[in-house]
Design a protein around this motif. Structure first.
Motif, PDB file in Angstrom:
ATOM      1  N   GLN A  47       0.835  -1.194   0.000  1.00  0.00           N
ATOM      2  CA  GLN A  47       0.000   0.000   0.000  1.00  0.00           C
ATOM      3  C   GLN A  47       0.873   1.248   0.000  1.00  0.00           C
ATOM      4  N   PRO A  48       0.349   2.347  -0.494  1.00  0.00           N
ATOM      5  CA  PRO A  48       1.122   3.593  -0.410  1.00  0.00           C
ATOM      6  C   PRO A  48       1.562   3.871   1.024  1.00  0.00           C
ATOM      7  N   GLY A  49       2.825   4.264   1.158  1.00  0.00           N
ATOM      8  CA  GLY A  49       3.386   4.517   2.471  1.00  0.00           C
ATOM      9  C   GLY A  49       4.070   3.330   3.110  1.00  0.00           C
ATOM     10  N   ASP A  50       3.860   2.146   2.557  1.00  0.00           N
ATOM     11  CA  ASP A  50       4.476   0.937   3.099  1.00  0.00           C
ATOM     12  C   ASP A  50       5.975   0.909   2.810  1.00  0.00           C
ATOM     13  N   SER A  51       6.630  -0.055   3.427  1.00  0.00           N
ATOM     14  CA  SER A  51       8.048  -0.315   3.182  1.00  0.00           C
ATOM     15  C   SER A  51       8.225  -1.749   2.683  1.00  0.00           C
ATOM     16  N   ARG A  74      14.114   8.035  -0.054  1.00  0.00           N
ATOM     17  CA  ARG A  74      13.134   6.988   0.277  1.00  0.00           C
ATOM     18  C   ARG A  74      13.728   5.594   0.171  1.00  0.00           C
ATOM     19  N   ASN A  96      11.197   2.677   1.294  1.00  0.00           N
ATOM     20  CA  ASN A  96      10.278   3.247   2.273  1.00  0.00           C
ATOM     21  C   ASN A  96       9.329   4.237   1.609  1.00  0.00           C
ATOM     22  N   ASN A  97       8.225   4.495   2.279  1.00  0.00           N
ATOM     23  CA  ASN A  97       7.247   5.461   1.792  1.00  0.00           C
ATOM     24  C   ASN A  97       6.914   5.215   0.317  1.00  0.00           C
ATOM     25  N   LYS A 138       5.195   4.676  -3.218  1.00  0.00           N
ATOM     26  CA  LYS A 138       4.184   5.424  -3.941  1.00  0.00           C
ATOM     27  C   LYS A 138       3.672   4.585  -5.111  1.00  0.00           C
ATOM     28  N   SER A 156      -3.617   1.056  -3.337  1.00  0.00           N
ATOM     29  CA  SER A 156      -4.522   1.007  -2.191  1.00  0.00           C
ATOM     30  C   SER A 156      -5.777   0.211  -2.536  1.00  0.00           C
TER      31      SER A 156
END
Length: 125
Positions: A13-17, A67, A84-85, A87, A125
């Motif tokens: 998901q967006p924001g995941d690592s 990132r 990370n983070n 998109k 998402s």
């Protein structure tokens, strides 16, 4: 037979690592420059990150700077890409590459002479 095998790609998901791994076999690439590239559907392959054989030099595409982090463990003959983070625009097949005759391959794909088969990263998402 020398080969590079990527792993760690999945749906995120967006924001995941995520952490991608690239395991080398058949020979040691401890002195070789290593890199990560990616290719999104309908787009050309693009540079993501590179690291020198000894590890102190790294380079990143502007789109991932701050990132993503590339690292290597020469004892395990493995290179990592910590993402990370994430998109949605990071969605792509990620490829690991080795520049066996260069200490640092940099952002040019033609500098690399060994490539993995890729691992899919999908950010949605």
């Amino acid at each position: 037979q020398e080969q590079l095998v990527e792993s760690g790609g999945r749906l995120a998901q967006p924001g995941d690592s995520l952490r991608l791994s690239c395991a080398a076999s058949g020979r040691t690439f401890s002195s070789a420059g290593m890199g990560w590239f990616r290719q999104a559907p309908g787009k050309e392959r693009e540079f993501v990150a590179a690291i020198s054989g000894s590890g102190p030099w790294t380079s990143y595409a502007d789109s991932v700077k701050g990132r993503f982090t590339i690292s290597r463990d020469n004892a395990k003959n493995t290179v990592y890409l910590q993402m990370n983070n994430l998109k949605p625009e990071d969605t792509a097949v990620y490829y690991c590459a080795a520049a066996s005759t260069r200490r640092f391959g940099g952002p040019v794909g033609e500098a690399y002479d060994y490539w993995g088969q890729g691992t899919q990263v999908t950010v949605s998402s």
